[in-house]
Design an enzyme around this catalytic site. Structure first.
Site, PDB file in Angstrom:
ATOM      1  N   CYS A 112       0.812  -1.220   0.000  1.00 57.35           N
ATOM      2  CA  CYS A 112       0.000   0.000   0.000  1.00 57.35           C
ATOM      3  C   CYS A 112       0.848   1.274   0.000  1.00 57.35           C
ATOM      4  O   CYS A 112       0.333   2.359  -0.281  1.00 57.35           O
ATOM      5  CB  CYS A 112      -0.957   0.002   1.185  1.00 57.35           C
ATOM      6  SG  CYS A 112      -1.997  -1.471   1.275  1.00 57.35           S
ATOM      7  N   HIS A 235      -3.436   7.098   2.811  1.00 54.83           N
ATOM      8  CA  HIS A 235      -3.841   5.806   2.272  1.00 54.83           C
ATOM      9  C   HIS A 235      -5.204   5.450   2.848  1.00 54.83           C
ATOM     10  O   HIS A 235      -5.429   5.533   4.052  1.00 54.83           O
ATOM     11  CB  HIS A 235      -2.798   4.746   2.627  1.00 54.83           C
ATOM     12  CG  HIS A 235      -3.238   3.347   2.375  1.00 54.83           C
ATOM     13  ND1 HIS A 235      -3.846   2.951   1.201  1.00 54.83           N
ATOM     14  CD2 HIS A 235      -3.166   2.231   3.154  1.00 54.83           C
ATOM     15  CE1 HIS A 235      -4.131   1.667   1.268  1.00 54.83           C
ATOM     16  NE2 HIS A 235      -3.732   1.211   2.450  1.00 54.83           N
ATOM     17  N   ASN A 265     -10.247  -0.289   0.516  1.00 55.62           N
ATOM     18  CA  ASN A 265      -8.788  -0.228   0.479  1.00 55.62           C
ATOM     19  C   ASN A 265      -8.318  -0.773  -0.862  1.00 55.62           C
ATOM     20  O   ASN A 265      -8.411  -1.963  -1.125  1.00 55.62           O
ATOM     21  CB  ASN A 265      -8.210  -1.056   1.636  1.00 55.62           C
ATOM     22  CG  ASN A 265      -6.695  -1.048   1.677  1.00 55.62           C
ATOM     23  OD1 ASN A 265      -6.030  -0.616   0.732  1.00 55.62           O
ATOM     24  ND2 ASN A 265      -6.137  -1.541   2.767  1.00 55.62           N
TER      25      ASN A 265
END
Length: 310
Positions: A112, A235, A265
């Site tokens: 990520c 994020h 996500n």
């Protein structure tokens, strides 16, 4: 002159999977997912659309937005942990799809935090005058590595792509400072075997601490303060983690990008997807100071302070 962003683009699959739909598939509830993560729905790519297909659309849109041709791209960097296959890289596949015949190409694997790693890598090539234009893509098809019977992970992830074209920008704009980091001892908390495996408690503790610390450190490196920050793009993993970073910067909620509710996500794609959303909505203006910060498996993290504008 500094390296900065001169073009943006994104792609999100059409199919929307709501929490209500997941209630029918596993032992979970809309309330449980929303209160713990902030996620209400996510986008899931069709079986005939792979990672490179989504990346291509986002990349093409970024090139069009930058007003440059694919032949002008010198390097393609793709941040992903869900490539179409082990090799060739997604970057090489995009080179072919785009017709970027002069571009070198490679994938960046930092989960990520991958988009931050790729942007900082692009910065080095541009500011040393090695390359003029670098295409940076964050793209994931996480739906293909999620165990849809595991309620702890299946509810979290979505598919999508975001892309930026990077090049030299006017004085005072572009990447002002950055931080990249890793802690390999935490790799056991978030990894992939056949599917994604996560120790949610440990990852949460790490992320809450690291996101805030990284935000402060990139400001210190740039000689700036919290008061200088105009917008935060964290994020999009979990609203509680994002809120912790926002509070550390003492920003009002309207100055933080929140897309996790709509897209879940999307790993390396989440920051560029959110960036495009905020720019197109007019919430980011020329000369705004943006903090972009992410964390991921590895464990890895990265933060960038960027002065918006060409």
């Amino acid at each position: 002159m500094s390296a900065g962003i001169i073009g943006i683009g994104r792609y999100l699959p059409e199919r929307i999977v709501t929490n209500k739909e997941l209630e029918q598939r596993m032992d979970t509830s809309d309330e449980w997912i929303r209160t713990r993560t902030g996620i209400e729905e996510r986008r899931i790519a069709s079986n005939d659309m792979d990672t490179s297909d989504m990346g291509y659309i986002a990349a093409k849109r970024a090139l069009d937005n930058a007003g440059i041709s694919s032949e002008q791209i010198d390097l393609i960097l793709v941040a992903t942990v869900t490539p179409d296959r082990a090799f060739p890289s997604v970057a090489c596949m995009l080179q072919e799809k785009l017709g970027a015949v002069h571009a070198a190409a490679l994938d960046v694997s930092a989960a990520c935090a991958g988009f931050m790693y790729a942007m900082v890598t692009a910065k080095q090539f541009i500011e040393t005058n090695t390359y003029k234009y670098v295409l940076v893509v964050g793209v994931e098809k996480l739906s293909k590595i999620v165990d849809w019977s595991d309620r702890n992970t299946a509810v979290l992830f979505g598919d999508g792509a975001g892309a930026v074209v990077m090049g030299k920008v006017s004085e005072g704009r572009g990447i002002v400072s950055f931080e990249l980091g890793a802690d390999g001892t935490g790799g056991k908390y978030l990894y992939q075997d056949d599917y994604v495996v996560m120790n949610g408690r440990e990852v949460f503790k790490f992320a809450v601490r690291q996101m805030g610390e990284s935000c402060i450190r990139v400001l210190e490196k740039a000689g700036l303060t919290k008061a200088d920050v105009d917008f935060l793009i964290p994020h999009q993993a979990n609203i509680r983690i994002m809120e912790a970073a926002r509070e550390r910067l003492e920003l009002p909620v309207e100055r933080m990008s929140i897309t996790v509710n709509k897209y879940g996500n999307t790993s390396a794609a989440s920051i560029p997807i959110s960036l495009v959303e905020e720019v197109e909505a007019g919430r980011i203006q020329d000369d705004d100071l943006i903090i972009m910060v992410g964390f991921g498996g590895g464990l890895t993290w990265g933060a960038i302070a960027l002065r918006w504008g060409k």
